[in-house]
Write a protein that holds these residues in place. Structure first.
Motif, PDB file in Angstrom:
ATOM      1  N   UNK A 134     -68.789  -5.419 144.002  1.00  0.00           N
ATOM      2  CA  UNK A 134     -68.604  -4.661 145.481  1.00  0.00           C
ATOM      3  C   UNK A 134     -67.819  -3.997 145.065  1.00  0.00           C
ATOM      4  N   UNK A 135     -67.204  -3.073 146.152  1.00  0.00           N
ATOM      5  CA  UNK A 135     -66.414  -2.489 146.042  1.00  0.00           C
ATOM      6  C   UNK A 135     -66.104  -2.587 147.512  1.00  0.00           C
ATOM      7  N   UNK A 136     -65.154  -2.822 148.169  1.00  0.00           N
ATOM      8  CA  UNK A 136     -64.761  -3.194 149.429  1.00  0.00           C
ATOM      9  C   UNK A 136     -63.770  -2.388 150.005  1.00  0.00           C
ATOM     10  N   UNK A 137     -64.089  -1.058 150.923  1.00  0.00           N
ATOM     11  CA  UNK A 137     -63.174  -0.439 151.738  1.00  0.00           C
ATOM     12  C   UNK A 137     -62.531  -1.087 153.675  1.00  0.00           C
ATOM     13  N   UNK A 151     -66.331   3.826 156.291  1.00  0.00           N
ATOM     14  CA  UNK A 151     -67.551   4.288 155.951  1.00  0.00           C
ATOM     15  C   UNK A 151     -67.200   4.960 155.103  1.00  0.00           C
ATOM     16  N   UNK A 152     -66.485   6.160 155.228  1.00  0.00           N
ATOM     17  CA  UNK A 152     -66.864   7.522 154.403  1.00  0.00           C
ATOM     18  C   UNK A 152     -66.675   6.684 153.191  1.00  0.00           C
ATOM     19  N   UNK A 153     -65.149   6.874 152.943  1.00  0.00           N
ATOM     20  CA  UNK A 153     -64.554   6.180 151.862  1.00  0.00           C
ATOM     21  C   UNK A 153     -66.087   5.420 150.762  1.00  0.00           C
ATOM     22  N   UNK A 174     -59.546   0.836 140.668  1.00  0.00           N
ATOM     23  CA  UNK A 174     -59.127   1.487 141.132  1.00  0.00           C
ATOM     24  C   UNK A 174     -58.663   1.756 142.839  1.00  0.00           C
ATOM     25  N   UNK A 175     -59.982   1.436 143.480  1.00  0.00           N
ATOM     26  CA  UNK A 175     -59.964   1.737 145.091  1.00  0.00           C
ATOM     27  C   UNK A 175     -60.399   0.493 145.865  1.00  0.00           C
ATOM     28  N   UNK A 176     -60.698  -0.715 145.095  1.00  0.00           N
ATOM     29  CA  UNK A 176     -61.524  -1.921 146.317  1.00  0.00           C
ATOM     30  C   UNK A 176     -60.068  -2.955 147.015  1.00  0.00           C
ATOM     31  N   UNK A 220     -65.703  -7.093 158.073  1.00  0.00           N
ATOM     32  CA  UNK A 220     -63.896  -6.566 156.570  1.00  0.00           C
ATOM     33  C   UNK A 220     -64.231  -5.258 156.085  1.00  0.00           C
ATOM     34  N   UNK A 221     -65.478  -4.549 157.013  1.00  0.00           N
ATOM     35  CA  UNK A 221     -65.271  -2.982 155.680  1.00  0.00           C
ATOM     36  C   UNK A 221     -66.103  -2.849 155.764  1.00  0.00           C
ATOM     37  N   UNK A 222     -66.457  -1.814 154.790  1.00  0.00           N
ATOM     38  CA  UNK A 222     -67.623  -0.901 154.702  1.00  0.00           C
ATOM     39  C   UNK A 222     -67.940  -1.684 152.799  1.00  0.00           C
TER      40      UNK A 222
END
Length: 285
Positions: A134-137, A151-153, A174-176, A220-222
């Protein structure tokens, strides 16, 4: 039958206040004092104090009923000590022997075990496992602005992955906001209860190789989730659970027989303040 009569009056300021006037609980003229019920209620934890009180009343009434019957039959028994070192009282020993003598217990046979196994096969199936990434934002769900941004990210990442699915690991690194990002978002094997309900529901509906088409929102986020592999659960062989089934059916038979026996004794007794009808399972062991 309710064992407490509810009343109400007014608190200073006008809001209602509940009070309870306990009724007399007795078995063949032997009264069970409120102090004993209060002590016993501690053995029946419940979010509802009334329920704990009712269960305590019922347990004590059954014990008194059995005590009187053991005394009538002149049963005297040697107290036993269990594996934890707890020793029965003389009264508990007499009640145990009473039930051993009086209960008629049909013995479940091999076919009964197998029939229960067939009828409840789903209970003997190991849960499915999932290998996922998964990738968590990350965002606090209480911060609506920050959460909407997360959510938009996640949506932007999904759009990018739809164009280039093989970039999942690169984007995760790079983003999680999860430590799993360092290994491309891999979470290893996940079983029931290992994640939030929303995360688990998303996994169940994915096919191996698929990525969620919408952000999965949790406290926890999206999340953007990819299912890599599903390992279906397997049915545990009958032989592996036979003893557990035997123990369960023996316990069920005992409880039904005990409930019937207590109901018969209650029908002969004069009982006030509690209903020991056949519809409820007796609180005896």
């Amino acid at each position: 039958m309710t064992i407490a009569e509810q009343k109400s009056d007014q608190k200073p300021g006008g809001s209602p206040r509940r009070r309870f006037a306990p009724v007399t609980v007795s078995v063949n003229g032997v009264e069970i004092p409120a102090s004993a019920i209060a002590r016993e209620a501690q053995n029946h934890p419940s979010g509802d104090p009334d329920m704990a009180w009712n269960q305590a009343v019922r347990a004590l009434a059954i014990r008194e009923l059995l005590r009187q019957e053991a005394e009538r039959l002149d049963i005297v028994a040697e107290p036993l000590t269990d594996e934890d070192g707890r020793r029965e009282t003389a009264e508990e020993a007499a009640q145990r022997v009473l039930l051993e003598r009086e209960l008629v217990l049909p013995v479940p046979d091999e076919e009964s075990y197998r029939r229960y196994y067939r009828q409840n096969e789903a209970r003997f199936r190991s849960p499915a496992l999932y290998e996922a990434a998964h990738i968590l934002f990350a965002a606090d769900s209480r911060d609506t602005t920050a959460y909407a941004g997360a959510v938009e990210k996640a949506r932007a990442a999904i759009a990018e992955l739809q164009a280039a699915p093989d970039r999942f690991s690169e984007i995760a690194k790079g983003l999680s906001d999860c430590p799993s990002g360092a290994v491309g978002g891999s979470l290893g094997q996940i079983g029931p209860g290992d994640t939030t309900p929303a995360f688990e529901a998303a996994l169940i509906h994915l096919e191996p190789g698929e990525t969620t088409e919408e952000p999965v929102e949790t406290p926890y986020g999206a999340h953007v989730i990819r299912l890599d592999r599903r390992i279906d659960g397997r049915t545990v062989p009958f032989e592996a659970v036979r003893e557990k089934i035997a123990d369960y059916l023996a316990e069920s038979v005992w409880r039904r027989a005990a409930a019937q026996y207590v109901s018969i004794l209650a029908g002969r007794a004069s009982i006030t303040g509690v209903d020991l009808g056949a519809s409820a399972t007796p609180l005896v062991q």
